[in-house]
Design an enzyme around this catalytic site. Structure first.
Site, PDB file in Angstrom:
ATOM      1  N   HIS A 118      33.221  10.353  10.012  1.00 25.61           N
ATOM      2  CA  HIS A 118      31.996  10.318  10.815  1.00 25.61           C
ATOM      3  C   HIS A 118      31.696  11.693  11.396  1.00 25.61           C
ATOM      4  O   HIS A 118      32.347  12.137  12.331  1.00 25.61           O
ATOM      5  CB  HIS A 118      32.156   9.312  11.953  1.00 25.61           C
ATOM      6  N   CYS A 119      30.688  12.353  10.843  1.00 21.69           N
ATOM      7  CA  CYS A 119      30.289  13.680  11.283  1.00 21.69           C
ATOM      8  C   CYS A 119      28.775  13.768  11.253  1.00 21.69           C
ATOM      9  O   CYS A 119      28.108  12.966  10.613  1.00 21.69           O
ATOM     10  CB  CYS A 119      30.840  14.770  10.347  1.00 21.69           C
ATOM     11  N   ILE A 120      28.221  14.754  11.941  1.00 21.90           N
ATOM     12  CA  ILE A 120      26.819  15.087  11.752  1.00 21.90           C
ATOM     13  C   ILE A 120      26.725  16.512  11.243  1.00 21.90           C
ATOM     14  O   ILE A 120      27.539  17.363  11.579  1.00 21.90           O
ATOM     15  CB  ILE A 120      25.970  14.936  13.031  1.00 21.90           C
TER      16      ILE A 120
END
Length: 365
Positions: free
Chosen positions: A354-356
């Site tokens: 989970h990254c942006i």
């Protein structure tokens, strides 16, 4: 930094595809004891691996609470930036900003966040710290932002091709706990204005038993404009089978904003992954949060990978399909390094990698 009153579409800004060039990546450190077993200690080691691998390709920033700052700084390599930021949990793709660009400037879209359903079926309360994450990231990066106080959206619920097309699930975006005061057409209107879209493709459902109400990022992933990867199973006895079939039928018969017929690549799912008694007992039981019960089926999928500038980082599960997934991804991303990371501990917390992405001002040609 400014809170803008216009919209990205009015200003000529668009959301790029994840496969376009990034300036960097943001991650939040896991620690919440009623979500992460043993206070997040096992998951923290996996997050270090994820951050370290991604840092081989692009800059990485890790947000961490005051209580965990020293621990995270000591565990993470020196080339990774660590910033203190209060948060409710570690799902920054969902609560962080959506970056948009006009080719010369980058801005952030700050959606409202309510922990995947608010008081209807949200996963924890309160969520006010998470709802401030997008603004804080924009402040740190000195990006102007568009704020929507009356529209709930998570980054994991959208996938764009960067050329005017968005794919979403009805299960998520039409769920009662998000924007039930709006019609499907009104939701489309908001998305088109703030992501600069011409076409939205709706598939009915996401991965079976996904506690996010079927986020699209766990079932499909754009490879490039006109080409998507779809999580897949051939097991007709699995409830996921019908979900995959209906998604494939819709996607393979769809055209995008540019009139291209979508190419759909099937990505086999791992075998069912169930929570063990030991794993269940390692999570604190607190009223108002979703319990982790022995025998619960986890929403495992290889489709929730991360595209870095020169690589692809994907979750593995010690499953025979791990290698099949790697080969499938390599065939789709021939010019990128494919790296698998054993992600069971992340999955136990309710998600996958989970990254942006923080986009560069100049769009990749």
């Amino acid at each position: 930094m400014k809170k803008l009153t216009s919209t990205p579409k009015q200003d000529g800004f668009r959301m790029p595809g994840e496969f376009e060039e990034h300036d960097g990546c943001w991650i939040i450190w896991p620690e919440r004891p009623d979500n992460w077993r043993l206070g997040g200690k096992p998951a923290q080691h996996v997050f270090v691996k994820v951050a370290t691998v991604i840092s081989e390709f692009e800059k990485v920033t890790v947000c961490v609470s005051n209580a965990q700052y020293d621990n995270a700084r000591n565990m993470l390599p020196d080339n990774i930036r660590v910033v203190e930021m209060s948060n409710d949990d570690s799902w920054i793709r969902d609560c962080g900003p959506t970056f948009v660009t006009n080719g010369e400037e980058v801005r952030g879209v700050d959606w409202s966040f309510n922990a995947w359903g608010g008081l209807v079926d949200g996963l924890y309360f309160p969520w006010d710290k998470d709802d401030h994450v997008a603004r804080k990231v924009c402040e740190i990066e000195r990006k102007n932002r568009y704020r929507l106080d009356d529209f709930i959206l998570e980054g994991g619920s959208i996938h764009v091709d960067g050329q005017g097309t968005l794919i979403v699930t009805e299960e998520c975006l039409l769920s009662e706990g998000r924007n039930s005061h709006l019609s499907k057409e009104e939701i489309e209107d908001v998305l088109k204005e703030y992501l600069n879209l011409e076409k939205i493709i709706w598939i009915p459902r996401g991965i079976y038993n996904d506690e996010t109400n079927g986020h699209v990022d766990n079932i499909i992933h754009y490879v490039e404009p006109g080409k998507v990867i779809l999580a897949w199973t051939e097991d007709k006895n699995d409830p996921q089978y019908e979900i995959c079939q209906e998604a494939y039928k819709i996607l393979s018969n769809s055209t995008d904003a540019k009139g291209r017929k979508l190419e759909v690549v099937k990505l086999m799912l791992p075998a069912n992954i169930l929570i063990t008694k030991e794993e269940s007992q390692g999570v604190d039981g607190i009223d108002g949060t979703l319990p982790r019960e022995e025998g619960d089926r986890l929403a495992a999928s290889y489709a929730n990978f991360y595209i870095a500038n020169g690589g692809v980082v994907f979750p593995t599960f010690n499953d025979p399909n791990d290698e099949i997934a790697r080969k499938t991804l390599q065939s789709c991303f021939q010019d990128r390094k494919i790296v698998g990371i054993y992600a069971r501990e992340i999955l136990l917390g309710g998600g996958n990698i989970h990254c942006i992405t923080q986009q560069q001002p100049k769009s990749k040609k």
